[in-house]
Write a protein that holds these residues in place. Structure first.
Motif, PDB file in Angstrom:
ATOM      1  N   SER A 183      -5.027 -27.834  22.244  1.00 24.19           N
ATOM      2  CA  SER A 183      -4.019 -28.142  23.256  1.00 24.19           C
ATOM      3  C   SER A 183      -3.856 -29.650  23.431  1.00 24.19           C
ATOM      4  O   SER A 183      -2.737 -30.168  23.504  1.00 24.19           O
ATOM      5  N   ARG A 186      -1.939 -31.067  20.406  1.00 29.22           N
ATOM      6  CA  ARG A 186      -0.507 -30.739  20.439  1.00 29.22           C
ATOM      7  C   ARG A 186       0.229 -31.634  21.426  1.00 29.22           C
ATOM      8  O   ARG A 186       1.310 -32.166  21.153  1.00 29.22           O
ATOM      9  N   GLU A 187      -0.360 -31.761  22.608  1.00 26.23           N
ATOM     10  CA  GLU A 187       0.269 -32.556  23.661  1.00 26.23           C
ATOM     11  C   GLU A 187       0.339 -34.031  23.256  1.00 26.23           C
ATOM     12  O   GLU A 187       1.342 -34.712  23.501  1.00 26.23           O
ATOM     13  N   SER A 190       3.090 -34.463  20.627  1.00 30.22           N
ATOM     14  CA  SER A 190       4.410 -34.355  21.242  1.00 30.22           C
ATOM     15  C   SER A 190       4.770 -35.595  22.045  1.00 30.22           C
ATOM     16  O   SER A 190       5.915 -36.053  22.032  1.00 30.22           O
ATOM     17  N   ILE A 600       5.047 -23.027  22.986  1.00 28.18           N
ATOM     18  CA  ILE A 600       4.104 -23.649  22.061  1.00 28.18           C
ATOM     19  C   ILE A 600       3.213 -22.602  21.409  1.00 28.18           C
ATOM     20  O   ILE A 600       2.948 -22.648  20.211  1.00 28.18           O
ATOM     21  N   VAL A 618       1.706 -20.466  26.231  1.00 26.96           N
ATOM     22  CA  VAL A 618       1.680 -21.901  26.499  1.00 26.96           C
ATOM     23  C   VAL A 618       3.105 -22.427  26.399  1.00 26.96           C
ATOM     24  O   VAL A 618       3.767 -22.273  25.365  1.00 26.96           O
ATOM     25  N   GLU A 620       5.702 -25.761  26.906  1.00 25.99           N
ATOM     26  CA  GLU A 620       5.789 -27.211  26.995  1.00 25.99           C
ATOM     27  C   GLU A 620       7.071 -27.582  27.737  1.00 25.99           C
ATOM     28  O   GLU A 620       8.162 -27.131  27.390  1.00 25.99           O
ATOM     29  N   GLU A 625       1.908 -29.512  28.720  1.00 29.17           N
ATOM     30  CA  GLU A 625       1.703 -28.103  28.429  1.00 29.17           C
ATOM     31  C   GLU A 625       1.300 -27.355  29.693  1.00 29.17           C
ATOM     32  O   GLU A 625       0.482 -27.838  30.483  1.00 29.17           O
ATOM     33  N   HIS A 626       1.864 -26.170  29.850  1.00 35.04           N
ATOM     34  CA  HIS A 626       1.568 -25.331  31.006  1.00 35.04           C
ATOM     35  C   HIS A 626       1.155 -23.951  30.477  1.00 35.04           C
ATOM     36  O   HIS A 626       1.938 -23.289  29.791  1.00 35.04           O
ATOM     37  N   THR A 627      -0.054 -23.531  30.809  1.00 41.15           N
ATOM     38  CA  THR A 627      -0.566 -22.239  30.338  1.00 41.15           C
ATOM     39  C   THR A 627      -0.284 -21.171  31.388  1.00 41.15           C
ATOM     40  O   THR A 627      -0.716 -21.290  32.538  1.00 41.15           O
TER      41      THR A 627
END
Length: 660
Positions: A183, A186-187, A190, A600, A618, A620, A625-627
């Motif tokens: 995570s 990825r963030e 991005s 995501i 997940v 974005e 990112e928000h799960t």
């Protein structure tokens, strides 16, 4: 001295730079994207140039477009603000090549501190204290996991490039390390185009204390004292203050001198911030250096009486620092809060929408407002959802805190969910008043701080209903059957109004009232409450409730109403419209997108059984990112999205099977 400056940024920081530059007699040039064509910073500048589409990568991050705008307008200098290109060494080099002054440090200094791993290696060489961790080049998951095991959990996984809390995750143990690592990478990719991370020991109760440094091109460097930025959510700052509570003169000097050492070791010039973690035992550790002006710089300006943007422009012009270290002193105490379009009650999810009502406390020697937005403007998904910064000052911390509470009570933002009420709760918290702060403060006091907006009390409901009735009356309709005066062919009027408390769990409240000659008679719990009131065009509602005089802010848009009372904005809906809500049982069976964004990851499939708290999807949005997690145990019946999908707010993403 420079004669013109282009501000390669937007919003409140662009407005902030323009204010000082114009006071100093400089011609100001703004740049804007298609989304910002009618923005406040565009209106305030002497000249403005369009540089591209609404996405940052198509406008504010395009080096060529910014330089072309500078050349076309004859700008001598470019001020990058913070964010976007402010810490981009290639941009600083491109400015130098174009013979345009970059209002910031040399590219070499930006590059030295641009990678957190490389920066820590430099600081170790300069003998600046470091948190135990791994800052190596090998980024394979196996190597990173072994490093985490050696350091000991919990560990902090942190993007090597960038800042602002993006690409930062905490792994509590070996079991969740790989997921948190993926995570964070990825963030980071991005947000910064770079997925490298570093691993550090996660201190359990640290404070985040940063030192403002300033250097010129003549070899002088000073520290302008410290700011405490410990109150954070999602690793992003919520409240900043200067000086730090409980700071001793000796510790201040040691941290300040360490910060100056850090700056000098990389040949720094201009404004910068050296950030430290301060442990409970008084030990402090270098965390990172932000090679730019900080969002929270106004608190330093308040306690020193200095204009840091003026210092930036003077240093960029080749001048020496205006003051030496022994000429600098602390006067009083200051707080800054960031007013965000976000929902604290839903894990601080960013919000989008139009600001239908906006009212700040008056600015004076105690209160300052930095904003780049006005009433009627929209908060979009393109940029950070910050609405404004509210900064206060007074002679000491208790008095400054009283100023903060008063200023928050006078702040009214309608049309979308904000963190204003949450900030008011923080400012009123007893532990915060004592200065007992650390980076885990919000999590530790969550029960006291959330929900941020309580259920609407009777006073708020009556005032909101009164505002609706007065606003309808002000419309001046000529239809006798629609007049809000209670007239009936057979005498005496009697009516009711139903309001849905949106902030208070969608609770419906039916308010029964009679019309009186000078107002209304509300029937509450077998008692009759006489109400007389006036409503100004600006939304100030002044009412007499049975002999009690109350003042409130009233904002309405169609059937949406916000009633501002005692520092809380109660969001209400007038009944009779489609609320877009399902009954509780149906709503519990579906997962809908809380905001627009991009999928995501999808961790589940139809037919799978999950437990409460299981990560499902997940999302974005706004580069974070928000799960989305399961609110209860159950069987997944349907999954309506896949990685890469662009989704709209409210779109159904997943559905549980109904219990047998």
């Amino acid at each position: 001295m420079l004669k013109s400056v282009l501000i390669a940024n937007r919003g409140e920081i662009a407005c902030r730079v323009i204010r000082t530059a114009r006071r100093m007699g400089l011609r100001t040039i703004a740049v804007y994207s298609d989304a910002d064509a009618d923005a406040l910073h565009v209106a305030q500048a002497d000249e403005a140039v369009r540089i591209g589409g609404p996405l940052a990568r198509d406008s504010y991050l395009k080096i060529d477009a910014v330089l072309d705008a500078a050349k076309k307008t004859g700008a001598e200098a470019i001020h990058p603000g913070y964010g976007f290109l402010s810490e981009n060494a290639n941009f600083a080099e491109a400015c130098a090549k174009a013979k345009i002054v970059f209002v910031g440090p040399p590219a070499s200094a930006i590059r030295a501190m641009g990678g957190k791993s490389e920066a820590k290696a430099l600081m170790a060489k300069a003998q600046v204290p470091l948190v135990p961790g791994y800052h190596g080049e090998d980024q394979s998951p196996d190597v990173l996991e072994k490093a985490a095991d050696k350091i000991g959990y919990p560990v902090l996984i942190k993007a090597s490039a960038g800042g602002g809390g993006k690409g930062m995750k905490v792994a509590q143990g070996k079991a969740d390390f790989r997921d948190q690592l993926a995570s964070a990478k990825r963030e980071a990719l991005s947000s910064f185009g770079d997925d490298r991370v570093l691993i550090e020991k996660y201190l359990t109760k640290p404070r985040h204390v940063e030192i403002q440094v300033f250097a010129d091109a003549h070899g002088h460097c000073v520290y302008l004292f410290e700011r405490d930025c410990s109150i954070q959510r999602r690793h992003q700052k919520v409240i900043e203050e200067a000086p730090a509570p409980g700071m001793t003169a000796g510790l201040r000097q040691r941290m300040g001198e360490a910060a100056v050492t850090a700056a000098k070791s990389i040949g720094y010039v201009g404004a910068g911030t050296v950030e430290f973690l301060l442990d409970e035992d008084g030990s402090f550790y270098f965390m990172e250096m932000n090679t730019r002006l900080q969002v929270e710089h106004p608190v330093t300006e308040f306690i020193t009486g200095l204009d840091l943007v003026e210092w930036q422009l003077r240093v960029a012009s080749g001048e020496k620092l205006p003051l030496a270290q022994d000429q600098l002193a602390i006067n009083g105490h200051a707080f800054e809060v960031r007013l965000y379009a976000e929902d604290p009650d839903r894990d601080f999810l960013p919000q989008t929408g139009t600001i239908t009502h906006l009212s700040f406390p008056p600015e004076n020697g105690h209160v300052r407002i930095d904003t780049g937005i006005t009433q009627g403007k929209a908060i979009s998904t393109y940029y950070d959802p910050m609405i404004a910064k509210l900064i206060v000052w007074d002679l000491d911390r208790p008095q400054a805190l009283a100023q903060l509470r008063r200023a928050l009570a006078q702040t009214e933002i309608g049309g979308l969910v904000t963190n204003t009420a949450f900030l008011a709760k923080l400012a009123a918290n007893k532990a915060f008043a004592k200065g007992d702060v650390d980076t885990g403060f919000i999590g530790r006091h969550e029960k006291e701080l959330l929900p941020s907006v309580p259920a609407a009390p009777d006073d708020a409901l009556v005032l909101a209903a009164t505002g609706i009735l007065l606003r309808e009356r002000q419309k001046g309709t000529r239809d006798p059957w629609s007049l809000m005066d209670g007239w009936r062919h057979h005498g005496g009027g009697h009516d009711h109004l139903t309001l849905i408390d949106v902030s208070g769990g969608q609770t419906a409240h039916k308010l029964v009232f009679d019309y009186a000659k000078d107002g209304f008679l509300f029937h509450l719990k077998k008692a009759v409450l006489p109400v007389s009131a006036t409503l100004s065009s600006s939304g100030k509602l002044t009412a007499d409730l049975g002999g009690r005089r109350l003042s409130a802010g009233f904002a309405s848009q169609s059937d949406d109403v916000t009633l501002f009372l005692d520092g809380v904005g109660y969001r209400l809906k007038r009944a009779g419209i489609d609320l877009g809500e399902e009954d509780g049982e149906a709503a519990a069976l579906r997962i809908a997108a809380p905001m627009p964004g991009r999928i995501i990851a999808v961790h589940v499939a139809a037919g799978k059984m999950v437990e409460k708290g299981t990560p499902l999807i997940v999302l974005e949005a706004m580069k974070m990112e928000h799960t989305l997690k399961a609110g209860h145990a159950g069987k997944i019946e349907y999954v309506g999205c896949k990685p890469g999908d662009q989704i709209r707010e409210g779109q159904e993403l997943l559905r549980f099977a109904a219990p047998a």
